[in-house]
Design a protein around this motif. Structure first.
Motif, mmCIF file in Angstrom:
data_model
loop_
_atom_site.group_PDB
_atom_site.id
_atom_site.type_symbol
_atom_site.label_atom_id
_atom_site.label_comp_id
_atom_site.label_asym_id
_atom_site.label_seq_id
_atom_site.Cartn_x
_atom_site.Cartn_y
_atom_site.Cartn_z
ATOM 1 N N SER A 7 0.805 -1.224 0.000
ATOM 2 C CA SER A 7 0.000 0.000 0.000
ATOM 3 C C SER A 7 0.833 1.267 0.000
ATOM 4 O O SER A 7 0.325 2.342 -0.317
ATOM 5 C CB SER A 7 -0.940 0.004 1.213
ATOM 6 O OG SER A 7 -0.228 -0.218 2.412
ATOM 7 N N GLY A 8 2.117 1.145 0.350
ATOM 8 C CA GLY A 8 2.978 2.320 0.376
ATOM 9 C C GLY A 8 3.900 2.439 -0.819
ATOM 10 O O GLY A 8 4.609 3.439 -0.968
ATOM 11 N N HIS A 9 3.870 1.417 -1.711
ATOM 12 C CA HIS A 9 4.717 1.487 -2.900
ATOM 13 C C HIS A 9 4.104 0.768 -4.107
ATOM 14 O O HIS A 9 3.752 1.396 -5.102
ATOM 15 C CB HIS A 9 6.114 0.917 -2.626
ATOM 16 C CG HIS A 9 6.991 0.927 -3.826
ATOM 17 N ND1 HIS A 9 7.831 -0.125 -4.155
ATOM 18 C CD2 HIS A 9 7.141 1.839 -4.819
ATOM 19 C CE1 HIS A 9 8.460 0.165 -5.284
ATOM 20 N NE2 HIS A 9 8.065 1.337 -5.700
ATOM 21 N N LEU A 10 3.982 -0.563 -4.027
ATOM 22 C CA LEU A 10 3.626 -1.344 -5.210
ATOM 23 C C LEU A 10 2.325 -0.881 -5.872
ATOM 24 O O LEU A 10 2.313 -0.540 -7.057
ATOM 25 C CB LEU A 10 3.518 -2.830 -4.858
ATOM 26 C CG LEU A 10 2.913 -3.720 -5.954
ATOM 27 C CD1 LEU A 10 3.734 -3.665 -7.233
ATOM 28 C CD2 LEU A 10 2.755 -5.150 -5.469
ATOM 29 N N MET A 11 1.220 -0.890 -5.125
ATOM 30 C CA MET A 11 -0.058 -0.557 -5.755
ATOM 31 C C MET A 11 -0.156 0.921 -6.137
ATOM 32 O O MET A 11 -0.660 1.243 -7.221
ATOM 33 C CB MET A 11 -1.232 -1.008 -4.880
ATOM 34 C CG MET A 11 -1.307 -2.533 -4.719
ATOM 35 S SD MET A 11 -1.127 -3.472 -6.275
ATOM 36 C CE MET A 11 -2.709 -3.127 -7.051
ATOM 37 N N PRO A 12 0.341 1.850 -5.315
ATOM 38 C CA PRO A 12 0.373 3.240 -5.790
ATOM 39 C C PRO A 12 1.210 3.405 -7.059
ATOM 40 O O PRO A 12 0.819 4.128 -7.979
ATOM 41 C CB PRO A 12 0.992 3.996 -4.609
ATOM 42 C CG PRO A 12 0.627 3.182 -3.422
ATOM 43 C CD PRO A 12 0.694 1.758 -3.890
ATOM 44 N N ARG A 13 2.342 2.720 -7.132
ATOM 45 C CA ARG A 13 3.167 2.781 -8.351
ATOM 46 C C ARG A 13 2.370 2.226 -9.534
ATOM 47 O O ARG A 13 2.384 2.802 -10.634
ATOM 48 C CB ARG A 13 4.458 1.982 -8.160
ATOM 49 C CG ARG A 13 5.324 1.901 -9.419
ATOM 50 C CD ARG A 13 6.574 1.060 -9.184
ATOM 51 N NE ARG A 13 7.601 1.786 -8.453
ATOM 52 C CZ ARG A 13 8.536 2.549 -9.019
ATOM 53 N NH1 ARG A 13 8.573 2.689 -10.337
ATOM 54 N NH2 ARG A 13 9.436 3.159 -8.287
ATOM 55 N N HIS A 14 1.691 1.114 -9.306
ATOM 56 C CA HIS A 14 0.881 0.485 -10.355
ATOM 57 C C HIS A 14 -0.166 1.462 -10.899
ATOM 58 O O HIS A 14 -0.318 1.613 -12.115
ATOM 59 C CB HIS A 14 0.201 -0.759 -9.765
ATOM 60 C CG HIS A 14 -0.807 -1.409 -10.656
ATOM 61 N ND1 HIS A 14 -0.464 -2.073 -11.818
ATOM 62 C CD2 HIS A 14 -2.164 -1.498 -10.558
ATOM 63 C CE1 HIS A 14 -1.552 -2.544 -12.394
ATOM 64 N NE2 HIS A 14 -2.600 -2.203 -11.647
ATOM 65 N N PHE A 15 -0.866 2.146 -9.989
ATOM 66 C CA PHE A 15 -1.916 3.062 -10.428
ATOM 67 C C PHE A 15 -1.339 4.352 -11.017
ATOM 68 O O PHE A 15 -1.961 4.945 -11.911
ATOM 69 C CB PHE A 15 -2.872 3.355 -9.278
ATOM 70 C CG PHE A 15 -3.687 2.152 -8.863
ATOM 71 C CD1 PHE A 15 -4.492 1.485 -9.780
ATOM 72 C CD2 PHE A 15 -3.623 1.663 -7.569
ATOM 73 C CE1 PHE A 15 -5.238 0.372 -9.418
ATOM 74 C CE2 PHE A 15 -4.366 0.547 -7.186
ATOM 75 C CZ PHE A 15 -5.169 -0.108 -8.115
ATOM 76 N N LEU A 16 -0.173 4.780 -10.561
ATOM 77 C CA LEU A 16 0.492 5.926 -11.185
ATOM 78 C C LEU A 16 0.857 5.605 -12.632
ATOM 79 O O LEU A 16 0.633 6.412 -13.538
ATOM 80 C CB LEU A 16 1.749 6.308 -10.390
ATOM 81 C CG LEU A 16 1.530 7.091 -9.100
ATOM 82 C CD1 LEU A 16 2.822 7.137 -8.280
ATOM 83 C CD2 LEU A 16 1.044 8.516 -9.393
#
Length: 282
Positions: free
Chosen positions: A141-150
């Motif tokens: 929640s602090g890197h992988l998925m935000p990066r994915h959605f970015l």
């Protein structure tokens, strides 16, 4: 004492030692918050699990996310609170031996919140050219998925940000943004809400400007080879937790959930696909 009796006594002592070692349930968690906060959150749950299992429960702190995965893989801990990505890493590391048993009901539709103190940032598109901070590299929640959605929004964090940093934990991300060390950052929704409730962040100064779509995240995972009867007992203990029970209310409040629900490996296929697409696992 005759030799045979001495050998029999030593054998019994050996079995007693083995039984003693197995009477301790070693539990850990990804260090997504400060060590003192993790200990505070776990203490009542640990006491509850001791009553439910009849075992001594020991919390084993770790220094980073990779250490939790390795400890599960090598049997140094029996159970861990993992993010979706760390579960996927443990599954790959153990060739599918680790087993997720339960998750909070909120983890079936978890989100991350993008935060800023910069009035010029109102959308994800406005992040280009700004400084940005993720949590830990292995954080779901602090890197992988935000990066994915970015990336889905056409923003490449490695190319489009002025600078990119990793704070190491969700509460540290808020501290970065609040202190002006980064123009914006991202953290999990649950920690953000808790920090606002505890007045450790002023939402009038640091605000949420975007929220990710939902995804599966945190779970309790047990190591491969754990006694199936113990695994069942642990699963049932989590599923019985009820905030309407006065003795269990504090446990649920600290875990920030109203109830636990069963989970399964397939729930994290989307996390694995996102990690492979982002090049974080191969």
């Amino acid at each position: 004492m005759p030799l045979l009796k001495r050998l029999a006594a030593l054998t019994l002592l050996g079995f007693a030692g083995l039984a003693s070692a197995q009477a301790v349930l070693k539990v850990s968690a990804i260090p997504d918050e400060s060590p003192t906060e993790l200990q505070r959150k776990f203490a009542p749950l640990g006491n509850y699990l001791e009553k439910e299992t009849g075992m001594k429960v020991k919390f084993v702190p770790v220094t980073d996310y990779a250490a939790v995965v390795e400890a599960l893989a090598t049997g140094k801990i029996d159970m861990a609170w993992l993010g979706g990505f760390t579960y996927v890493q443990s599954k790959i590391r153990t060739k599918g031996a680790t087993i997720p048993i339960v998750q909070r009901q909120e983890d079936a539709a978890f989100t991350s919140k993008f935060i800023t103190a910069d009035s010029a940032i109102k959308s994800l598109a406005d992040l280009k050219g700004h400084t940005f901070v993720f949590g830990a590299p292995s954080s779901t929640s602090g890197h992988l998925m935000p990066r994915h959605f970015l990336l889905q929004a056409g923003i490449d964090p490695d190319k489009d940000f002025k600078t990119l940093a990793y704070s190491g934990a969700h509460d540290a991300t808020v501290a970065f943004v609040q202190a002006g060390r980064a123009d914006a950052g991202v953290l999990n929704a649950s920690v953000w809400d808790k920090l606002v409730e505890q007045r450790k962040v002023d939402p009038a100064k640091v605000r949420v400007f975007a929220v990710t779509p939902p995804y599966y995240d945190y779970n309790w995972t047990v190591r491969g080879g754990l006694d199936p009867a113990l695994r069942k007992k642990l699963t049932e203990a989590f599923l019985r937790l009820d905030p309407a029970n006065p003795e269990q209310r504090e446990i649920m409040a600290l875990q920030r959930t109203a109830r636990y629900i069963p989970t399964r490996p397939e729930n994290y296929d989307g996390i694995e696909a996102a990690a492979r697409a982002a090049g974080l696992i191969r």
